[in-house]
Write a protein that holds these residues in place. Structure first.
Motif, PDB file in Angstrom:
ATOM      1  N   PHE A 191       8.312  11.362  -2.739  1.00 11.50           N
ATOM      2  CA  PHE A 191       7.030  11.503  -3.186  1.00 11.50           C
ATOM      3  C   PHE A 191       6.361   9.816  -3.427  1.00 11.50           C
ATOM      4  O   PHE A 191       5.124   9.534  -2.882  1.00 11.50           O
ATOM      5  CB  PHE A 191       6.975  12.032  -4.386  1.00 11.50           C
ATOM      6  N   PHE A 192       6.972   9.199  -4.088  1.00 15.74           N
ATOM      7  CA  PHE A 192       6.588   7.917  -4.185  1.00 15.74           C
ATOM      8  C   PHE A 192       6.586   6.794  -2.918  1.00 15.74           C
ATOM      9  O   PHE A 192       5.518   5.926  -3.019  1.00 15.74           O
ATOM     10  CB  PHE A 192       7.323   7.084  -5.636  1.00 15.74           C
ATOM     11  N   ILE A 193       7.085   7.119  -2.094  1.00 16.37           N
ATOM     12  CA  ILE A 193       7.224   6.352  -0.936  1.00 16.37           C
ATOM     13  C   ILE A 193       5.679   6.643  -0.118  1.00 16.37           C
ATOM     14  O   ILE A 193       5.049   5.822   0.308  1.00 16.37           O
ATOM     15  CB  ILE A 193       8.409   6.695   0.174  1.00 16.37           C
ATOM     16  N   ILE A 194       5.574   7.924  -0.118  1.00 18.46           N
ATOM     17  CA  ILE A 194       4.247   8.276   0.463  1.00 18.46           C
ATOM     18  C   ILE A 194       2.889   7.925  -0.560  1.00 18.46           C
ATOM     19  O   ILE A 194       1.851   7.565  -0.135  1.00 18.46           O
ATOM     20  CB  ILE A 194       4.118  10.109   0.560  1.00 18.46           C
ATOM     21  N   PHE A 195       3.169   8.245  -1.799  1.00 21.80           N
ATOM     22  CA  PHE A 195       2.023   7.974  -2.581  1.00 21.80           C
ATOM     23  C   PHE A 195       1.554   6.587  -2.976  1.00 21.80           C
ATOM     24  O   PHE A 195       0.361   6.232  -2.992  1.00 21.80           O
ATOM     25  CB  PHE A 195       2.370   8.610  -4.052  1.00 21.80           C
ATOM     26  N   HIS A 196       2.430   5.622  -2.958  1.00 21.89           N
ATOM     27  CA  HIS A 196       2.173   4.196  -2.948  1.00 21.89           C
ATOM     28  C   HIS A 196       1.377   3.683  -1.824  1.00 21.89           C
ATOM     29  O   HIS A 196       0.682   2.601  -1.904  1.00 21.89           O
ATOM     30  CB  HIS A 196       3.600   3.455  -3.264  1.00 21.89           C
ATOM     31  N   LEU A 197       1.371   4.525  -0.600  1.00 27.44           N
ATOM     32  CA  LEU A 197       0.409   4.180   0.376  1.00 27.44           C
ATOM     33  C   LEU A 197      -1.009   4.407   0.123  1.00 27.44           C
ATOM     34  O   LEU A 197      -1.943   3.697   0.867  1.00 27.44           O
ATOM     35  CB  LEU A 197       0.901   4.767   1.660  1.00 27.44           C
ATOM     36  N   SER A 198      -1.185   4.975  -0.868  1.00 29.60           N
ATOM     37  CA  SER A 198      -2.602   5.132  -1.642  1.00 29.60           C
ATOM     38  C   SER A 198      -3.293   3.836  -1.777  1.00 29.60           C
ATOM     39  O   SER A 198      -4.359   3.700  -1.638  1.00 29.60           O
ATOM     40  CB  SER A 198      -2.775   5.966  -2.677  1.00 29.60           C
ATOM     41  N   LEU A 199      -2.506   2.962  -2.216  1.00 26.84           N
ATOM     42  CA  LEU A 199      -3.022   1.456  -2.630  1.00 26.84           C
ATOM     43  C   LEU A 199      -3.199   0.838  -1.309  1.00 26.84           C
ATOM     44  O   LEU A 199      -4.332  -0.333  -1.388  1.00 26.84           O
ATOM     45  CB  LEU A 199      -1.992   0.458  -3.343  1.00 26.84           C
ATOM     46  N   VAL A 200      -2.650   1.141  -0.109  1.00 29.01           N
ATOM     47  CA  VAL A 200      -3.064   0.479   1.137  1.00 29.01           C
ATOM     48  C   VAL A 200      -4.394   1.142   1.683  1.00 29.01           C
ATOM     49  O   VAL A 200      -5.227   0.382   1.900  1.00 29.01           O
ATOM     50  CB  VAL A 200      -1.761   0.728   2.250  1.00 29.01           C
ATOM     51  N   PHE A 201      -4.358   2.579   1.773  1.00 33.56           N
ATOM     52  CA  PHE A 201      -5.625   3.106   2.242  1.00 33.56           C
ATOM     53  C   PHE A 201      -6.911   2.900   1.495  1.00 33.56           C
ATOM     54  O   PHE A 201      -7.886   3.145   1.775  1.00 33.56           O
ATOM     55  CB  PHE A 201      -5.342   4.704   2.378  1.00 33.56           C
ATOM     56  N   ALA A 202      -6.596   2.645   0.136  1.00 30.47           N
ATOM     57  CA  ALA A 202      -7.594   2.441  -0.730  1.00 30.47           C
ATOM     58  C   ALA A 202      -8.626   1.335  -0.526  1.00 30.47           C
ATOM     59  O   ALA A 202      -9.934   0.969  -0.726  1.00 30.47           O
ATOM     60  CB  ALA A 202      -7.443   2.330  -2.248  1.00 30.47           C
ATOM     61  N   GLU A 203      -7.905   0.144   0.260  1.00 30.00           N
ATOM     62  CA  GLU A 203      -8.492  -1.069   0.484  1.00 30.00           C
ATOM     63  C   GLU A 203      -9.463  -0.735   1.909  1.00 30.00           C
ATOM     64  O   GLU A 203      -9.979  -1.982   2.372  1.00 30.00           O
ATOM     65  CB  GLU A 203      -7.609  -2.266   0.695  1.00 30.00           C
ATOM     66  N   PHE A 204      -8.976   0.257   2.676  1.00 31.66           N
ATOM     67  CA  PHE A 204     -10.043   0.400   3.709  1.00 31.66           C
ATOM     68  C   PHE A 204     -11.492   0.276   3.580  1.00 31.66           C
ATOM     69  O   PHE A 204     -12.169  -0.463   4.590  1.00 31.66           O
ATOM     70  CB  PHE A 204      -9.537   1.732   4.565  1.00 31.66           C
ATOM     71  N   PRO A 205     -11.969   0.997   2.776  1.00 32.28           N
ATOM     72  CA  PRO A 205     -13.476   0.684   2.515  1.00 32.28           C
ATOM     73  C   PRO A 205     -13.976  -0.773   2.415  1.00 32.28           C
ATOM     74  O   PRO A 205     -15.029  -1.194   2.927  1.00 32.28           O
ATOM     75  CB  PRO A 205     -13.820   1.733   1.240  1.00 32.28           C
TER      76      PRO A 205
END
Length: 587
Positions: A191-205
């Motif tokens: 869960f945390f391996i996948i969830f922490h990728l949210s910080l990466v995708f949050a920078e796309f905008p």
């Protein structure tokens, strides 16, 4: 007809049973991946939009040209207050919402509230942004408590499907102590391996859209004198104009529409991919203990010394969550290399958290304290280093050092957050308590985030000192808890009331139904097991003998009452028979 209806020689019942439970196990894996990806997407959308919104609203030219005297800066302050202050009261309603709606539907509803926040950015006004921010603040703790409960429950279900032939699984009894720890470690780590990728995708905008409009560091950091440990607030002296030219409104609408589509995608994932966490009868039992009991039980669980001694770690986890993306990346990172490198700093932090969450899988072989104390061992020296490190403003040559520090901090954060969720899943294996325990954890995290929101204007050395003191206190309290458990010191858990099956609206059968145990004696045994499961730490042998005597007295009293009730029924039946005989004689 005989060939069609008769036994089929090719049918292998055992093989079909194996196939059935293999499908069930794959369904559990699908649920874990669905919850992880859904949470990752919704937080990517939320953090990406919030960051883009705060950067645009910070720029004076953007505010004056686009909105005139609307007061966007004041709206942003109230919006952040709504997000950070509202979770303080979440302990009062979170367990009730989870038990009333169900774990899966709570995740779906919370993701819908996040999608609502995205939709309000189409029309940025006080009456759209502030209420949606308050709604997000109200949904943060229920969402995280539901996610923690859901992943741990999936680990328990996976154990049941792997060991479906065991008697305690077939009879739906309580699982043996430590039986599902292996799956809790694996599923929480995934869960945390996948969830922490949210910080990466949050920078796309920011990288794909906003980056082309940002001014360079010579302009934005022109008046900045101090960074790092010598600074105060966020970035003292940061330029009030950060945009070279303003983005077109149509372009903003297109970006927000993409984010809105991603938010709807996460809602669909929660709805269509994630299955139920409990059986229908279990959901009914969880609700039917009464709303008053559901409201009180989170507070009663705080009597357990294990939870009390973990509170400093809960608080440190919340402080770490916000300090890493505000204090570390802004006061050290952006202050040194400029706003145009913010996306890289946050992406490195997110990748580090995701990658090093894999280290929690080492708990399959190592003791459970390795993850938590390992994160503390990494963060402790880093905090001491940050207390003395003050990089010069407008120094892009410091970028490699910043990236190393941020990657190490992400490693400690990953071990901390994953370790806490795994530890709670190990300590509290009873499925009737998971929502209460994870609610308490994330409520204390929310309190800590509120503290970070209040200390925004403090000098950096004061913030770092507070973090270091709380980290040392958390390590000491956790070591104390493990020592008490090693000495088999009993802990106190509140009794979960037995579900009242005859509730209006649920069609249970008569006295003997599939949801009740087979005999009254086993019901009494279950009652006795749930009666204050752990008595105080200072109980000695005399107290134990008195407790056993009182238990025997209660059992004897219950059996005596049942016997008297049966005798009354027999006497009433005999009386009716005699009256019938007298009536026949008279006739």
């Amino acid at each position: 007809m005989e060939e069609f209806l008769g036994p089929q020689p090719e049918y292998d019942e055992e093989e079909e049973e194996k196939k059935y439970y293999r499908r069930k196990k794959l369904g559990v894996v699908k649920n874990v991946l669905g919850a992880s990806v859904g949470g990752m997407i919704i937080y990517s959308v939320y953090m990406g939009l919030l960051q883009m919104q705060l950067i645009l609203h910070y720029d004076e030219t953007y505010r004056e040209v686009k909105y005139g005297n609307l007061g966007l800066e004041d709206i942003d302050k109230k919006m952040l207050m709504g997000i950070n202050v509202t979770p303080i009261i979440a302990l009062l309603y979170t367990p009730i919402l989870i038990r009333f709606l169900g774990t899966k539907w709570m995740m779906f509803l919370a993701s819908g509230i996040y999608a609502l926040f995205v939709s309000t950015n189409y029309w940025e006004r006080y009456y759209t942004l502030v209420p949606s921010a308050v709604a997000i603040g109200a949904a943060i703790v229920p969402l995280w408590a539901s996610l923690g409960n859901y992943i741990t429950r999936m680990a328990q279900q996976y154990y049941e499907y792997v060991n479906y032939k065991e008697d305690h699984v077939q009879e739906q009894k309580k699982l043996p102590k430590g039986a599902c720890h292996r799956y809790v470690i694996i599923f929480q780590s995934v869960f945390f391996i996948i969830f922490h990728l949210s910080l990466v995708f949050a920078e796309f905008p920011q990288r794909l859209f906003l980056h082309q409009f940002l001014s360079d560091y010579n302009h934005t950091l022109y008046n900045v004198k101090h960074c790092g440990a010598e600074g105060s607030g966020m970035i003292e002296g940061f330029n009030r104009t950060v945009l070279k030219h303003l983005p077109r409104s149509l372009l903003l609408i297109q970006v927000e529409s993409v984010l809105m589509g991603a938010a709807f995608l996460s809602m669909i994932i929660f709805l269509a991919v994630c299955g139920a966490a409990y059986r229908p009868t279990e959901e009914i039992d969880l609700r039917s203990i009464g709303w008053g009991n559901i409201f009180q039980l989170p507070f009663k669980h705080l009597r357990d010394y294990r939870l009390r001694l973990l509170i400093p770690f809960f608080i440190y986890s919340g402080l770490d969550s916000l300090f890493s993306v505000t204090g570390l990346t802004l006061s050290y990172g952006v202050c040194t290399v400029g706003l145009e490198w913010l996306y890289l700093l946050v992406m490195v932090y997110g990748l580090s958290c995701s990658l090093f969450s894999c280290l929690s899988l080492s708990l399959l072989r190592l003791p459970r304290y390795v993850s938590l104390l390992g994160g503390a061992v990494i963060h402790g020296p880093l905090l001491v280093f940050l207390l003395f490190w003050s990089p010069a403003p407008r120094s892009p040559d410091q970028l490699p050092y910043l990236l190393v520090v941020i990657a190490l901090w992400g490693m400690g954060s990953a071990l901390n957050k994953t370790g806490l969720s795994i530890l709670l899943g190990m300590l509290y294996e009873d499925k009737e308590r998971l929502d209460f325990v994870y609610t308490i954890y994330h409520w204390w995290q929310a309190i800590a985030i509120f503290i970070v929101y209040l200390w925004t204007g403090l000098i950096m050395r004061a913030k770092l000192s507070i973090l270091l003191v709380i980290l040392l206190l958390a390590c000491f309290c956790y070591w104390t808890m493990e020592r008490r458990l090693a000495k088999n010191m009993q802990f106190r858990l509140p009794r979960i009331p037995r579900p009242k099956h005859k509730v209006k609206g649920y069609r249970y059968l008569e006295e003997e139904n599939s949801d009740e145990s087979n005999s009254e004696e086993s019901d009494e045994d279950d009652d006795e097991e749930q009666q204050e499961e752990v008595i105080r730490e200072d109980f000695g042998g005399d107290a134990g003998s008195q407790g056993s005597d009182s238990t025997r007295e209660r059992r004897g009293g219950a059996r005596g009452r049942r016997r008297r009730r049966d005798d009354d029924y027999e006497q009433a039946g005999a009386r009716e028979e005699r009256e019938e005989e007298r009536g026949i004689e008279k006739e």
